[in-house]
Design a protein around this motif. Structure first.
Motif, PDB file in Angstrom:
ATOM      1  N   PHE A  18      -6.524   4.048   7.145  1.00  0.00           N
ATOM      2  CA  PHE A  18      -5.504   4.933   6.933  1.00  0.00           C
ATOM      3  C   PHE A  18      -4.764   4.260   5.718  1.00  0.00           C
ATOM      4  N   VAL A  25      -4.739   0.411   6.358  1.00  0.00           N
ATOM      5  CA  VAL A  25      -4.889   0.001   7.746  1.00  0.00           C
ATOM      6  C   VAL A  25      -6.331   0.098   8.175  1.00  0.00           C
ATOM      7  N   GLU A  46      -6.811  -2.377  24.314  1.00  0.00           N
ATOM      8  CA  GLU A  46      -5.379  -2.045  24.471  1.00  0.00           C
ATOM      9  C   GLU A  46      -4.938  -1.000  23.318  1.00  0.00           C
ATOM     10  N   SER A  47      -3.804  -0.425  23.527  1.00  0.00           N
ATOM     11  CA  SER A  47      -3.187   0.469  22.591  1.00  0.00           C
ATOM     12  C   SER A  47      -3.259   0.039  21.184  1.00  0.00           C
ATOM     13  N   GLY A  48      -3.912   0.824  20.406  1.00  0.00           N
ATOM     14  CA  GLY A  48      -3.955   0.564  18.950  1.00  0.00           C
ATOM     15  C   GLY A  48      -5.237  -0.098  18.772  1.00  0.00           C
ATOM     16  N   GLY A  50      -8.111   1.270  18.394  1.00  0.00           N
ATOM     17  CA  GLY A  50      -9.114   2.049  17.591  1.00  0.00           C
ATOM     18  C   GLY A  50      -9.895   3.064  18.468  1.00  0.00           C
ATOM     19  N   LYS A  51      -9.616   3.220  19.645  1.00  0.00           N
ATOM     20  CA  LYS A  51     -10.605   3.837  20.286  1.00  0.00           C
ATOM     21  C   LYS A  51     -10.418   5.566  20.031  1.00  0.00           C
ATOM     22  N   SER A  52      -9.191   5.918  20.088  1.00  0.00           N
ATOM     23  CA  SER A  52      -8.969   7.242  19.520  1.00  0.00           C
ATOM     24  C   SER A  52      -9.524   7.586  18.325  1.00  0.00           C
ATOM     25  N   PRO A  66      -3.919  10.926   5.843  1.00  0.00           N
ATOM     26  CA  PRO A  66      -4.296   9.386   5.378  1.00  0.00           C
ATOM     27  C   PRO A  66      -5.576   9.043   5.865  1.00  0.00           C
ATOM     28  N   HIS A 218      -7.515   3.142  29.567  1.00  0.00           N
ATOM     29  CA  HIS A 218      -6.855   1.660  29.638  1.00  0.00           C
ATOM     30  C   HIS A 218      -7.233   0.859  31.037  1.00  0.00           C
ATOM     31  N   LEU A 284      -3.598  -4.718  11.378  1.00  0.00           N
ATOM     32  CA  LEU A 284      -5.017  -4.290  10.877  1.00  0.00           C
ATOM     33  C   LEU A 284      -4.734  -4.028   9.255  1.00  0.00           C
TER      34      LEU A 284
HETATM   35  N1  LIG Z   1      -2.035   8.752  11.325  1.00  0.00           N
HETATM   36  C1  LIG Z   1      -2.168   7.366  11.024  1.00  0.00           C
HETATM   37  N2  LIG Z   1      -1.882   6.774   9.985  1.00  0.00           N
HETATM   38  C2  LIG Z   1      -1.898   5.343  10.013  1.00  0.00           C
HETATM   39  N3  LIG Z   1      -2.342   4.712  11.056  1.00  0.00           N
HETATM   40  C3  LIG Z   1      -2.775   5.174  12.049  1.00  0.00           C
HETATM   41  C4  LIG Z   1      -2.753   6.711  12.194  1.00  0.00           C
HETATM   42  N4  LIG Z   1      -3.426   7.141  13.349  1.00  0.00           N
HETATM   43  C5  LIG Z   1      -3.723   5.871  13.858  1.00  0.00           C
HETATM   44  N5  LIG Z   1      -3.279   4.876  13.127  1.00  0.00           N
HETATM   45  C6  LIG Z   1      -3.662   3.144  13.396  1.00  0.00           C
HETATM   46  O1  LIG Z   1      -4.903   3.237  13.923  1.00  0.00           O
HETATM   47  C7  LIG Z   1      -4.819   2.210  14.777  1.00  0.00           C
HETATM   48  C8  LIG Z   1      -5.854   2.619  16.147  1.00  0.00           C
HETATM   49  O2  LIG Z   1      -5.183   3.801  16.644  1.00  0.00           O
HETATM   50  P1  LIG Z   1      -5.947   4.234  17.861  1.00  0.00           P
HETATM   51  O3  LIG Z   1      -4.689   5.760  18.158  1.00  0.00           O
HETATM   52  O4  LIG Z   1      -7.140   4.624  17.824  1.00  0.00           O
HETATM   53  O5  LIG Z   1      -5.764   3.706  19.214  1.00  0.00           O
HETATM   54  P2  LIG Z   1      -6.014   3.806  20.581  1.00  0.00           P
HETATM   55  O6  LIG Z   1      -6.979   2.661  20.676  1.00  0.00           O
HETATM   56  O7  LIG Z   1      -6.528   5.070  20.884  1.00  0.00           O
HETATM   57  O8  LIG Z   1      -4.602   3.536  21.500  1.00  0.00           O
HETATM   58  P3  LIG Z   1      -4.074   4.224  22.613  1.00  0.00           P
HETATM   59  O9  LIG Z   1      -4.759   3.462  23.661  1.00  0.00           O
HETATM   60  O10 LIG Z   1      -2.545   4.067  22.477  1.00  0.00           O
HETATM   61  O11 LIG Z   1      -4.624   5.627  22.627  1.00  0.00           O
HETATM   62  C9  LIG Z   1      -3.570   1.940  15.284  1.00  0.00           C
HETATM   63  O12 LIG Z   1      -3.190   0.803  14.995  1.00  0.00           O
HETATM   64  C10 LIG Z   1      -2.783   3.004  14.420  1.00  0.00           C
HETATM   65  O13 LIG Z   1      -1.715   2.024  13.842  1.00  0.00           O
END
Ligand SMILES: Nc1ncnc2c1ncn2[C@@H]1O[C@H](COP(=O)(O)OP(=O)(O)OP(=O)(O)O)[C@@H](O)[C@H]1O
Ligand code: SF4
Ligand SMILES: [Mg+2]
Lengths: 336, 336
Positions: A18, A25, A46-48, A50-52, A66, A218, A284
């Motif tokens: 991003f 990032v 964990e949250s963040g 990068g799964k989604s 971005p 999770h 990141l």
């Molecule tokens: N639009 C964005 N702009 C900047 N950074 C982003 C954006 N979307 C996600 N990120 C970054 O990408 C990283 C991964 O995010 P992601 O949503 O994949 O996490 P996740 O594993 O799905 O977490 P969760 O369990 O909270 O859903 C995060 O650290 C976040 O800061």
């Protein structure tokens, strides 16, 4: 493992960054995995972690800018779907790869009827006429266990409960009989009983329809219940991957071990104190040339600073881990 | 919804009556004399008789009730008779007379409405027609060149007063370039192509001034509303279904974004009727705004009372309409 079967989805070396005001990032950093026909792959982290972002980048759902896919290859149906044109990509979405999102409260459009929203992909991808699409939509609602389906097509999302809405989302994602279903924390927003019902539903549908599923969560308890294989993500990387039994029986990555310890014991006696993983999730920002887990890892040593570990096979077939530390089980095997 | 509308209409009655009482009493306190404009040679006894003939000798509440009766019964019936041509509808009772012209205020207002509706109404209509696409594109391409320029122009349109833009346009387009007349000729009757073109040309400048002002406001509103919705989860769902980008934006997002915008547009309609006082004055458009201002200068109390009352009723009415539209557009709103 059934290694002979060609995967439906084969992701190689995927990198997503991003571009933000504060710099780049690296949300997804060299992620590789595959998904075999009919398999349910659990993704935890964990949250963040990068799964989604990983899953959404597969079918171009990330806002760009971005988001930017730096490199990688996603093989699906014999070609790299990161390279197909917009038209082809739209055909893949919904038709070949269905998506379910976390929050059923906000994932449906509030001003259109549920029927309209389920019929949209049917009409778009299957070219069904309105009447045929309506009949099929009613069948789908019936399939996901919504009673009185035909009449409920006329209802708006707010007239359904959270669990019912998630069923609607599932019906919508499965409308065109996709080969792959990606479920991004589909039960996180639901209470426990509803969560269990949705899990049962998905197990059931998987039997009936036979699609491959990626299930992000999770909740390791959920994973233990439904997944065939598990992929653990940390700091935008896949740190461990294994068949579900192997992972629970023989976790090799310090992060996975910590994660398993945080799960409250199911068998009666409660752990005196729920263990939490110490330290902050990684930043990141910089391009990681070291292990992202090193600041929180109790096994960290010199090499961890200098080199980002690559995934290497360990233990059972299909089990691999990205860590410089040889977990005990491996050492025994090496010595013995 | 019908029940709700009827209930609101019934509830509007006491509101309107209270407003009418306030308007009547406040203006009754204002200094003003129906004979003030008559030649000084007229003796005081005659003036007194004129006042009595106009009913000014009676207690204020009696006058109020009589005025209200004329306002809500006689004048509307006269208007109806004139519009439909059913002369037997025409009541015999007294009508509200203007102190200035001694003719019924209803007739004068009826003469002025077309100019106002044409010029101010067109200004509003064009403003909306320009604003909606600009707002949509600005939001969809946020921070693009288009958006930056749009933002700048609407800031100008919004912050520069119409008497300034009006004069600048007159200077450029009628004084220097001579393309359009600077004065609006109310007596012009459209009978053929030629007079039609003259009408169009004389409308261009005042309509542009008003359209710019309205567009500036509404496009900002449209943009904000679109931006709100573009980030919603349901948009991602729509994309994940493989819908065309056009469908995603112009069906899913727009349909939601229009809810508050349509409400705001409805709330702005009464302002069209009250005329654009400044614009009408600059371009000498003989509309309701000009009528009100003149009546105030001339202390023509009945005219001011009547116009104010009509505007008040329109505001109450369009508030109600806005609420009803909101309920129609947003299925989540339940009015019962
Ligand atoms: N639009 C964005 N702009 C900047 N950074 C982003 C954006 N979307 C996600 N990120 C970054 O990408 C990283 C991964 O995010 P992601 O949503 O994949 O996490 P996740 O594993 O799905 O977490 P969760 O369990 O909270 O859903 C995060 O650290 C976040 O800061
Ligand atoms: S590579 Fe080093 S720091 Fe990273 S998890 Fe393994 S032991 Fe810990
Ligand atoms: Mg997520």
């Amino acid at each position: 493992m059934n290694d002979g079967v060609a995967p439906v989805l084969d992701v190689r070396d995927l990198k997503v960054v991003f571009r933000t005001r504060g710099g780049e990032v690296h949300a997804v950093n060299s992620v590789s995995f595959d998904l075999r026909p009919g398999e349910l792959l659990g993704v935890v982290g964990e949250s963040g972690s990068g799964k989604s972002v990983t899953m959404m980048s597969l079918i171009g759902l990330l806002p760009s800018p971005p988001a930017e896919i730096r490199s990688g290859q996603v093989m699906f149906g014999g070609r790299d779907i990161l390279k197909v044109n917009a038209r082809e990509l739209r055909r893949l979405r919904g038709r070949e790869i269905g998506f379910i999102f976390q929050d059923p409260m906000t994932s449906l459009n509030p001003v259109f009827t549920v029927g309209f929203q389920i019929m949209e992909p049917l009409r778009r991808h299957m070219g069904l006429k309105p009447e045929a699409a309506r009949t099929r939509a009613a069948e789908l609602l019936d399939l996901v266990g919504i009673p009185d389906a035909r009449r409920r097509l006329k209802d708006f999302p707010h007239q359904f409960s959270g669990g019912m809405r998630q069923r609607v989302m599932i019906a919508m994602a499965l409308a065109c009989d996709p080969k792959v279903l990606i479920a991004d924390e589909p039960t996180t927003a639901l209470d426990v009983t509803i969560q269990a019902q949705i899990l049962e539903l998905v197990k059931d549908l998987r039997q009936k329809l036979g699609m491959a599923i990626v299930w992000i969560t999770h909740d390791l308890g959920v994973i233990a219940g439904i997944a065939d294989r598990v992929m653990v993500m940390y700091g935008g990387q896949v740190v461990e991957q294994a068949p579900v039994r192997a992972l629970f029986a023989d976790p090799r990555h310090p992060y996975t071990r910590a994660l398993l310890e945080t799960v409250p014991s199911v068998r009666g006696e409660r752990a005196p104190k729920l263990k939490v993983i110490e330290g902050q999730p990684p930043l990141l920002g910089a391009h990681p040339s070291a292990c992202p887990f090193r600041f929180r890892c109790d096994k960290a040593h010199g090499l961890c600073e200098q080199e980002n570990p690559r995934r290497r096979p360990v233990g059972a077939p299909g089990h691999d881990v990205a860590c410089h530390w040889d977990a005990p089980a491996v050492r025994e095997a090496a010595h013995g | 919804m019908l029940n709700y509308t009827i209930r609101r209409l019934v509830m509007a009655v006491p509101t309107v009556i209270i407003i009418s009482l306030l308007i009547f009493l406040l203006l009754d306190l204002a200094p003003g004399d129906p004979t003030a404009q008559l030649p000084l040679t007229i003796p005081n006894e005659v003036r007194e008789e004129i006042r009595l003939a106009l009913g000014l000798g009676e207690p204020v509440m009696v006058r109020y009730v009589r005025w209200l009766q004329m306002m809500v019964v006689n004048e509307p019936l006269h208007a109806l008779a004139s519009v439909t041509g059913w002369e037997n509808l025409r009541p015999d009772g007294q009508r509200i007379l203007s102190w200035q012209s001694r003719s019924p205020v209803g007739d004068i207002i009826a003469q002025r409405i077309p100019q106002t509706l044409w010029v101010v109404g067109m200004g509003y209509l064009f403003g909306i027609l320009i604003a909606l696409p600009i707002g949509i594109i600005s939001a969809y391409k946020q921070y693009s060149w288009f958006d930056q320029i749009g933002t700048f122009i609407s800031m100008v349109g919004f912050s520069v007063p119409v008497f300034f833009t009006g004069v600048v346009l007159i200077l450029v387009f009628s004084v220097w370039l001579g393309w359009f007349p600077s004065m609006y000729d109310t007596t012009l009757r459209v009978t053929d192509w030629d007079s039609f073109m003259r009408q169009v040309r004389q409308m261009v400048l005042p309509v542009s001034v008003l359209a710019l002002f309205n567009a500036a406001q509404i496009s900002r509103f449209m943009r904000a509303s679109m931006l709100d919705n573009l980030n919603q989860d349901y948009v991602r769902t729509a994309r994940a279904k493989g819908l065309r980008e056009n469908t995603v934006v112009m069906v899913h997002v727009l349909r939601n974004s229009m809810i508050p915008v349509v409400t705001v547009i409805a709330l702005g309609v009464p302002a069209v009727f009250s005329g654009a006082i400044i614009t009408e004055t600059i371009f000498r458009v003989n509309g309701l705004g000009a009528l009100l201002i003149n009546a105030i200068y001339a202390s023509d109390i009945p005219m001011v009372q009547t116009l104010t009352f009509i505007f008040a009723v329109l505001i109450v009415l369009f508030n109600l309409i806005a609420d009803v539209i909101y309920g129609i557009l947003d299925p989540r709103i339940r009015y019962d």
